[in-house]
Design a protein around this motif. Structure first.
Motif, PDB file in Angstrom:
ATOM      1  N   LEU A 135       1.285  -1.717   0.109  1.00 15.28           N
ATOM      2  CA  LEU A 135      -0.064  -0.145   0.065  1.00 15.28           C
ATOM      3  C   LEU A 135       0.780   0.962  -0.203  1.00 15.28           C
ATOM      4  O   LEU A 135       1.642   2.092   0.711  1.00 15.28           O
ATOM      5  CB  LEU A 135      -1.122  -0.440   1.266  1.00 15.28           C
ATOM      6  N   LEU A 136       0.219   2.085  -0.939  1.00 13.69           N
ATOM      7  CA  LEU A 136       1.549   3.118  -0.698  1.00 13.69           C
ATOM      8  C   LEU A 136       0.189   4.291  -1.164  1.00 13.69           C
ATOM      9  O   LEU A 136      -0.292   4.599  -1.496  1.00 13.69           O
ATOM     10  CB  LEU A 136       1.803   3.604  -2.678  1.00 13.69           C
ATOM     11  N   PHE A 137       1.143   6.359   0.197  1.00 16.42           N
ATOM     12  CA  PHE A 137       0.519   6.939   0.611  1.00 16.42           C
ATOM     13  C   PHE A 137       1.214   8.015   0.092  1.00 16.42           C
ATOM     14  O   PHE A 137       1.787   7.997   0.329  1.00 16.42           O
ATOM     15  CB  PHE A 137      -0.201   6.982   1.862  1.00 16.42           C
ATOM     16  N   VAL A 138       0.073   9.050  -0.726  1.00 18.61           N
ATOM     17  CA  VAL A 138       0.570  10.449  -0.709  1.00 18.61           C
ATOM     18  C   VAL A 138      -0.038  11.144   0.509  1.00 18.61           C
ATOM     19  O   VAL A 138      -1.561  11.119  -0.023  1.00 18.61           O
ATOM     20  CB  VAL A 138       0.791  10.744  -1.998  1.00 18.61           C
ATOM     21  N   ALA A 139       0.143  12.021   0.570  1.00 18.36           N
ATOM     22  CA  ALA A 139      -0.422  13.501   1.511  1.00 18.36           C
ATOM     23  C   ALA A 139       0.135  14.230   0.950  1.00 18.36           C
ATOM     24  O   ALA A 139       1.103  14.388   1.854  1.00 18.36           O
ATOM     25  CB  ALA A 139      -0.898  13.092   2.951  1.00 18.36           C
ATOM     26  N   ASP A 140      -0.773  14.738   0.207  1.00 23.36           N
ATOM     27  CA  ASP A 140      -0.412  16.650  -0.029  1.00 23.36           C
ATOM     28  C   ASP A 140      -1.218  17.311  -0.460  1.00 23.36           C
ATOM     29  O   ASP A 140      -2.856  16.926  -0.275  1.00 23.36           O
ATOM     30  CB  ASP A 140       0.364  16.165  -1.070  1.00 23.36           C
ATOM     31  N   SER A 141      -1.517  18.197  -1.475  1.00 20.28           N
ATOM     32  CA  SER A 141      -2.717  19.639  -1.735  1.00 20.28           C
ATOM     33  C   SER A 141      -3.100  18.744  -3.169  1.00 20.28           C
ATOM     34  O   SER A 141      -2.377  16.919  -3.361  1.00 20.28           O
ATOM     35  CB  SER A 141      -2.119  20.680  -2.920  1.00 20.28           C
ATOM     36  N   TYR A 142      -4.271  18.605  -3.103  1.00 17.97           N
ATOM     37  CA  TYR A 142      -5.399  18.081  -4.136  1.00 17.97           C
ATOM     38  C   TYR A 142      -4.772  17.717  -5.534  1.00 17.97           C
ATOM     39  O   TYR A 142      -3.713  16.809  -6.080  1.00 17.97           O
ATOM     40  CB  TYR A 142      -6.458  18.417  -4.861  1.00 17.97           C
ATOM     41  N   LYS A 143      -3.888  18.773  -5.897  1.00 13.42           N
ATOM     42  CA  LYS A 143      -2.866  18.415  -7.194  1.00 13.42           C
ATOM     43  C   LYS A 143      -1.648  17.563  -7.233  1.00 13.42           C
ATOM     44  O   LYS A 143      -1.494  16.429  -7.906  1.00 13.42           O
ATOM     45  CB  LYS A 143      -2.451  20.112  -8.427  1.00 13.42           C
ATOM     46  N   ILE A 144      -1.396  18.172  -6.893  1.00 20.53           N
ATOM     47  CA  ILE A 144      -0.062  17.463  -5.842  1.00 20.53           C
ATOM     48  C   ILE A 144      -0.212  15.986  -6.079  1.00 20.53           C
ATOM     49  O   ILE A 144       0.249  14.862  -6.354  1.00 20.53           O
ATOM     50  CB  ILE A 144       1.335  17.951  -5.440  1.00 20.53           C
ATOM     51  N   ALA A 145      -0.764  15.373  -4.859  1.00 24.94           N
ATOM     52  CA  ALA A 145      -1.667  14.025  -4.957  1.00 24.94           C
ATOM     53  C   ALA A 145      -1.950  13.195  -5.386  1.00 24.94           C
ATOM     54  O   ALA A 145      -1.837  12.326  -5.871  1.00 24.94           O
ATOM     55  CB  ALA A 145      -2.566  14.051  -3.237  1.00 24.94           C
ATOM     56  N   ASN A 146      -2.593  13.946  -6.319  1.00 25.93           N
ATOM     57  CA  ASN A 146      -2.746  13.255  -7.762  1.00 25.93           C
ATOM     58  C   ASN A 146      -2.265  12.845  -8.253  1.00 25.93           C
ATOM     59  O   ASN A 146      -2.294  12.068  -9.235  1.00 25.93           O
ATOM     60  CB  ASN A 146      -4.390  13.930  -8.232  1.00 25.93           C
ATOM     61  N   GLU A 147      -1.625  13.733  -8.893  1.00 27.99           N
ATOM     62  CA  GLU A 147      -0.234  14.219 -10.361  1.00 27.99           C
ATOM     63  C   GLU A 147       0.784  12.814  -9.251  1.00 27.99           C
ATOM     64  O   GLU A 147       1.255  11.885 -11.064  1.00 27.99           O
ATOM     65  CB  GLU A 147       0.145  15.477 -10.281  1.00 27.99           C
ATOM     66  N   ALA A 148       1.421  13.315  -8.370  1.00 33.03           N
ATOM     67  CA  ALA A 148       2.435  12.119  -7.568  1.00 33.03           C
ATOM     68  C   ALA A 148       1.672  10.965  -8.001  1.00 33.03           C
ATOM     69  O   ALA A 148       2.344   9.659  -8.854  1.00 33.03           O
ATOM     70  CB  ALA A 148       2.819  12.871  -6.957  1.00 33.03           C
TER      71      ALA A 148
END
Length: 567
Positions: A370-383
């Motif tokens: 399981l891989l998680f990214v927590a950030d702004s809407y734009k960065i989380a989606n893009e990354a």
């Protein structure tokens, strides 16, 4: 007639593989049959140009080459002429020899003799022919638009061309025929098409060139569905005629919002699953402050379940972390799902109930990563969306013979550019807003959706278009929202604004990248392999050494003085 691929001397009998664009055939030279031809053959080397005459005969028993189309026959030579000699080439002209790309591009005339590259360009020809035939049958008119036009920079930089007869002024090479094809609709031509060259002075990558070719179309009195129906029929015909692949119609559609929610990007690769899941609600009250504080601050937390990847090493996970940082993410949290539960530095911060809720949301099973990214809407989606594509390649889920199309629709009309402090068009300034969103232009333009549509194939946008603005007041409003003052709009786009006042019909269109489409059809890794004379990633031509310097006389004629001289 053709070029010598190789020559083999079998102690009397000489065999020559002769190559042209259709393939290779074996020549057999017997000293008893034609001593003169045999004597000439003794001095022949690779890439000599020959003309031969002889008898096509079955090969002797045991010498058939099943790997060659002509492997059952050979030509018994009666006459041979050497039309030209050749220096020893810098590389073997075949598809098996590994050659550095800079050497190939420097000697492109030799590289273009290689069967693989020739087949790519012949397929490109068939694609262009199929497009023209399809569009002609549907009453499209192929009309040429100007190459020397006016600079109207919105997006990529223009290539500028100084005018000698109008000193101090410049033409621009077209980034697209957009404004002229709209003018053709206003002129009553109804259906326009063109396979045209376009130019953008932007940074390059594997699937981008400074000059490229578009399949450009425009239609009057249409809505979005009309354009999509005609164009997906064209693409299906191309796939059938070019490579014999049947494409199921109608192609699936997906809104921009759905694409970002499920895949993180607006050009999703549907050849594999690995969908993203937002888990902001499940972690907003958790003890893991990194997640909770991002949600509290207005950001989101998204996750990707890499099925069966729980065996990844720490180095592999660190590499994935470095990958998401390219797209602005601060880091990448991970969990290995084992028989004993979550194996992760972050597991201790969650309650049993929270762990269970996350397992349900992500469909996690033993052996998953399981891989998680927590950030702004734009960065989380893009990354995370780019990481999904990266994993698809890494896991071997992106077969080049599996073609998955999707139309992405309902894009935002505008987006806010924090650097320039103004709205910019997501597609271009001539895209019409959705009818039900026109009222938002006065109060909340950022929420307005566009009548835009992209065709995505295997994670690459191969075409994009929209229904255009045909009302002059709406077009002026669009310029205003983008911070283009009235006098600037008049200077750059006055001819379009004037034309829109003379009965402009509803119209829309699309442009497909021919180079990128052929790249996918041929399974090539680089767009340069489907262009006869491409540029490098530094926008240079190693063959002709363009761009180059010009002499002072030419500059004076153009009323130009250089601030610095090229090194």
């Amino acid at each position: 007639m053709g070029w010598v691929q190789r020559r083999r001397d079998h102690g009397g009998l000489i065999f020559i593989d002769l190559r042209d664009r259709e393939g290779i055939v074996q020549l057999a030279l017997d000293p008893d049959r034609d001593p003169d031809a045999h004597a000439k053959a003794d001095r022949i080397r690779n890439e000599f140009v020959l003309a031969v005459r002889g008898i096509v005969s079955p090969r002797p028993a045991g010498t058939v080459n099943a790997k060659m189309r002509t492997g059952e026959v050979e030509v018994e030579i009666r006459e041979l002429r050497i039309l030209n000699t050749s220096k020893t080439p810098p590389f073997m002209v075949d598809d098996t020899t590994e050659v550095a790309e800079n050497i190939r591009l420097k000697h492109r005339y030799l590289d273009l003799r290689r069967p693989g590259i020739q087949n790519n360009l012949m397929l490109r020809h068939r694609v262009a022919r199929t497009v023209r035939t399809y569009l002609d049958a549907r009453n499209f008119l192929e009309i040429e638009t100007p190459i020397l036009t006016k600079s109207t920079p919105e997006g990529a930089r223009d290539y500028l061309v100084p005018s000698r007869v109008n000193p101090g002024t410049f033409y621009a090479l077209p980034q697209s025929p957009q404004l002229f094809k709209q003018l053709l609709m206003i002129s009553g031509f109804d259906r326009y098409c063109q396979i045209t060259r376009c130019f953008r002075d932007e940074d390059l990558r594997a699937d981008r060139q400074p000059e490229f070719t578009q399949i450009d179309c425009e239609m009057s009195f249409v809505n979005r569905d009309d354009v999509i129906e005609v164009m997906e029929g064209m693409i299906a015909t191309v796939f059938k005629e070019a490579i014999g692949v049947d494409v199921s119609l109608p192609m699936p559609r997906m809104t921009y919002a759905e694409a970002l929610a499920r895949y993180g990007v607006d050009n999703p690769d549907l050849r594999f699953d690995l969908e993203l899941v937002e888990i902001s609600n499940q972690v907003k009250e958790s003890g893991f402050k990194v997640f909770a504080e991002v949600v509290k601050g207005g950001g989101i937390v998204k996750a990707l379940n890499a099925k069966g990847c729980g065996t990844f090493s720490r180095k592999e996970i660190d590499d994935l972390t470095d990958f998401v940082k390219i797209y602005g993410a601060k880091g990448l949290a991970y969990v290995k799902v084992t028989e004993e539960g979550w194996q992760s530095p972050i597991a201790k911060f969650f309650t049993a109930e929270e762990l269970s809720a996350l397992d349900r949301a992500l469909g996690s099973e033993v052996g998953d990563l399981l891989l998680f990214v927590a950030d702004s809407y734009k960065i989380a989606n893009e990354a995370l969306g780019r990481l999904r594509g990266h994993l698809g390649h890494k896991l071997g889920l992106t077969s080049k013979t599996n073609f998955k199309f999707v139309w992405v629709t309902d894009f935002p009309l505008l987006e806010w550019d924090g650097e320039s402090r103004r709205h910019v068009a997501v597609h271009h300034p001539f895209t019409a807003p959705m009818d039900e969103d026109v009222s938002l232009l006065d109060g909340d333009p950022g929420k307005a959706r566009a009548k835009a549509y992209d065709l995505v194939l295997n994670g690459s946008e191969i075409g994009g278009g929209s229904i255009r603005i045909h009302d002059q007041s709406v077009q002026s409003k669009m310029f205003d929202l983008m911070g283009i003052a009235q006098d600037e709009a008049r200077e750059k786009f006055g001819f379009l604004l004037d034309a829109l006042e003379y009965g402009a019909p509803p119209h829309g269109g699309i442009a497909f990248g021919l180079d990128r489409l052929v790249m996918i059809l041929t399974g090539s890794d680089s767009i340069r392999d489907v262009i006869a004379f491409p540029k490098t990633q530094k926008a240079t031509c190693l063959l002709s050494e363009a761009p180059g310097t010009v002499d002072e006389k030419q500059l004076r004629e153009l009323s130009i003085r250089l601030a610095t001289r090229p090194k």
